[in-house]
Design an enzyme around this catalytic site. Structure first.
Site, PDB file in Angstrom:
ATOM      1  N   TRP A 164       0.934  -1.126   0.086  1.00 44.28           N
ATOM      2  CA  TRP A 164       0.204   0.149   0.070  1.00 44.28           C
ATOM      3  C   TRP A 164       0.786   1.274  -0.084  1.00 44.28           C
ATOM      4  CZ3 TRP A 164      -5.454   0.460   0.269  1.00 44.28           C
ATOM      5  CH2 TRP A 164      -6.026   1.757   0.431  1.00 44.28           C
ATOM      6  N   GLU A 181       7.825  -1.052   1.782  1.00 40.53           N
ATOM      7  CA  GLU A 181       7.857  -0.773   3.333  1.00 40.53           C
ATOM      8  C   GLU A 181       8.841  -1.857   3.967  1.00 40.53           C
ATOM      9  OE1 GLU A 181       3.859   0.558   4.780  1.00 40.53           O
ATOM     10  OE2 GLU A 181       3.427  -0.884   3.346  1.00 40.53           O
ATOM     11  N   ASP A 197       9.673   3.113   1.551  1.00 40.34           N
ATOM     12  CA  ASP A 197       8.489   4.056   2.203  1.00 40.34           C
ATOM     13  C   ASP A 197       8.288   3.682   3.638  1.00 40.34           C
ATOM     14  OD1 ASP A 197       6.070   5.009   2.901  1.00 40.34           O
ATOM     15  OD2 ASP A 197       4.773   3.776   1.248  1.00 40.34           O
ATOM     16  N   GLN A 232       4.881   4.738   7.926  1.00 41.93           N
ATOM     17  CA  GLN A 232       4.451   4.588   9.474  1.00 41.93           C
ATOM     18  C   GLN A 232       5.677   3.982  10.261  1.00 41.93           C
ATOM     19  OE1 GLN A 232       1.025   2.049   9.625  1.00 41.93           O
ATOM     20  NE2 GLN A 232       0.333   2.630   7.413  1.00 41.93           N
ATOM     21  N   LYS A 275       3.355  10.388   7.654  1.00 45.19           N
ATOM     22  CA  LYS A 275       2.541  10.155   8.622  1.00 45.19           C
ATOM     23  C   LYS A 275       3.114  10.697  10.117  1.00 45.19           C
ATOM     24  CE  LYS A 275      -0.286   6.306   7.126  1.00 45.19           C
ATOM     25  NZ  LYS A 275      -1.479   6.932   7.079  1.00 45.19           N
ATOM     26  N   ARG A 292      -3.550  -3.828  13.288  1.00 44.61           N
ATOM     27  CA  ARG A 292      -2.662  -3.028  13.433  1.00 44.61           C
ATOM     28  C   ARG A 292      -2.407  -2.299  14.691  1.00 44.61           C
ATOM     29  NH1 ARG A 292      -2.390   0.507   8.231  1.00 44.61           N
ATOM     30  NH2 ARG A 292      -4.368   0.554   8.521  1.00 44.61           N
TER      31      ARG A 292
END
Length: 438
Positions: A142, A215, A248, A251, A277, A411
């Site tokens: 994502w 990620e 990425d 998070q 974020k 999560r």
């Protein structure tokens, strides 16, 4: 219609969100939120809900952190937004501080708004600099909802929208709990899986492989922590094909995993890094960071990423305050210590409840995967939804991965400022919800 003098009393019925809002994915929470502070959000009726998701995985300093509030109040009264070609001191300061926090050669910074936008810029840089167009990402990735970011996203949202950018390829996701390539002992054989994945990509490529974007911990993909050694092996595969590596860290960046950046565990340095974020701690701030060499080549070739809110001073000032707090309060160390406490609490729950199939993650980004009683291979979407509802009723907001087949995976990402007592409260509610939902 002018209703300033309308004597009709207000309708006590709560507003229907479906009446005027476009539904954009999943479902809306059943109660309206009036305010938020620290680790909690509060409904319009005054009910307190512990936020185990840091908003949208972003509010790493908790909600309404007093220093963020002070920065916003001061900055918006002084300098909030500028023409995109104008620069300000907060922007220059934040770029320099981000560069100082990273290993060489990452030193050139582009400040943007969202994670999708930072990934869009990274992919655009990679295509321009390499002169190629093919992009590789994980099959459960994502990276955002804008054009190139969505084309590199496979976990959801591909059906029904027509063609994406040509030349996007998926790598199999190294899921140790549900391995597709195994060693004789049944554990994930990620080396063989990675070889197989790049074999498929080589068979499909037209010879224009530009970059691989991943990620370090796939969050929406089910909190899949890449095995130690995987990133280095992936980087070698990319180097063999003259591809750039984009990481990425929307998070995972800025202390959430216990390191300032999750890639530091693996001893690799990406060609391009994206942050979002956590950088704004809940406000819209993102960054694309690369080397001087890549930036120079892109500039020489006319790199264009002129957006309305590029280099905005208001959010840049917030980013500087975020770094201040992270450094002063040693929140990387706090994430490590609190992560151990959270992990042990989750393991205790797993020992008492057979429906907890797996615990995984790092620091204050943990995943808990439920399995259906008596059938660990079946999707636990139903059970995950039931636990989510019961947690909310009991005063805990948990973020289940809202994707088909992954609805049993939570999560868990509390603020880095969450206290031990708050972590304990969340664990207590979660266990009660699991016990009452099975």
């Amino acid at each position: 219609m002018n209703t300033a003098h309308d004597p009709t009393p207000p309708d006590p019925t709560p507003p229907d969100p479906a009446r005027h809002l476009i539904r954009y994915g999943g479902s809306f929470s059943p109660e309206l939120i009036a305010r938020a502070e620290g680790s909690f959000v509060y409904t319009v009726d005054g009910r307190r809900i512990l936020d185990f998701t840091s908003g949208q995985m972003s509010a790493i300093l908790g909600h309404s952190h007093p220093e963020i509030v002070a920065t916003v109040s001061r900055q918006i009264a002084t300098l909030d937004h500028l023409f995109s070609g104008m620069l300000s001191e907060p922007v220059l300061e934040l770029a320099a501080r981000l560069a100082d926090s990273l290993p060489a050669p990452l030193e050139k910074v582009l400040l943007l708004t969202t994670g999708a936008e930072s990934n869009e810029a990274a992919i655009r840089l990679a295509k321009l600099v390499t002169g190629k167009h093919e992009i590789v990402s994980f099959a459960r990735s994502w990276h955002g909802m804008t054009h190139a970011a969505a084309a590199a996203t496979y976990s959801a949202g591909r059906g029904g929208y027509g063609p994406v950018s040509p030349g996007n390829y998926a790598l199999p996701t190294p899921d140790a709990f549900r391995p597709d390539f195994t060693r004789p002992d049944g554990t994930l054989d990620w080396e063989r899986q990675l070889d197989f994945g790049f074999g498929l990509i080589d068979a499909q490529s037209v010879g224009s492989l530009a970059a691989c974007i991943v990620e370090p911990i796939l969050s929406s993909g089910g909190v899949i922590d890449l095995p130690p050694g995987y990133l280095a092996a992936l980087q070698r595969k990319c180097r063999e094909r003259d591809m750039l590596v984009i990481l990425d860290e929307a998070q995972t960046g800025l202390c959430r995993t216990g390191n300032w950046y999750a890639f530091q565990r693996d001893g690799v340095v990406p060609d391009i890094l994206t942050l979002s974020k956590t950088l704004g701690a809940g406000l819209p701030l993102a960054a694309t960071i690369t080397s001087a060499e890549i930036e120079q080549t892109a500039h020489d070739r006319g790199f264009l990423f002129f957006t309305t809110h590029v280099s905005d001073p208001l959010v840049a000032a917030v980013g500087n305050t975020v770094l201040d707090v992270l450094e002063r309060d040693r929140l990387d160390e706090r994430a490590t210590a609190a992560g151990k406490l959270l992990r042990e609490g989750l393991r205790d729950i797993a020992r008492r409840h057979a429906v907890v199939g797996d615990i995984r993650g790092r620091g204050l980004l943990q995943g808990l995967e439920l399995v259906e009683p008596g059938d660990p291979d079946a999707s636990a979407d139903r059970l995950g939804a039931a636990v989510t509802r019961r947690c909310f009723e009991l005063g805990l907001h948990m973020n289940v991965v809202q994707l088909p087949g992954m609805g049993g995976t939570f999560r868990i990402a509390p603020p880095l400022t969450a206290s031990d007592d708050e972590l304990g409260l969340g664990l207590e509610i979660l266990e009660q919800a699991i016990a009452e939902s099975v």
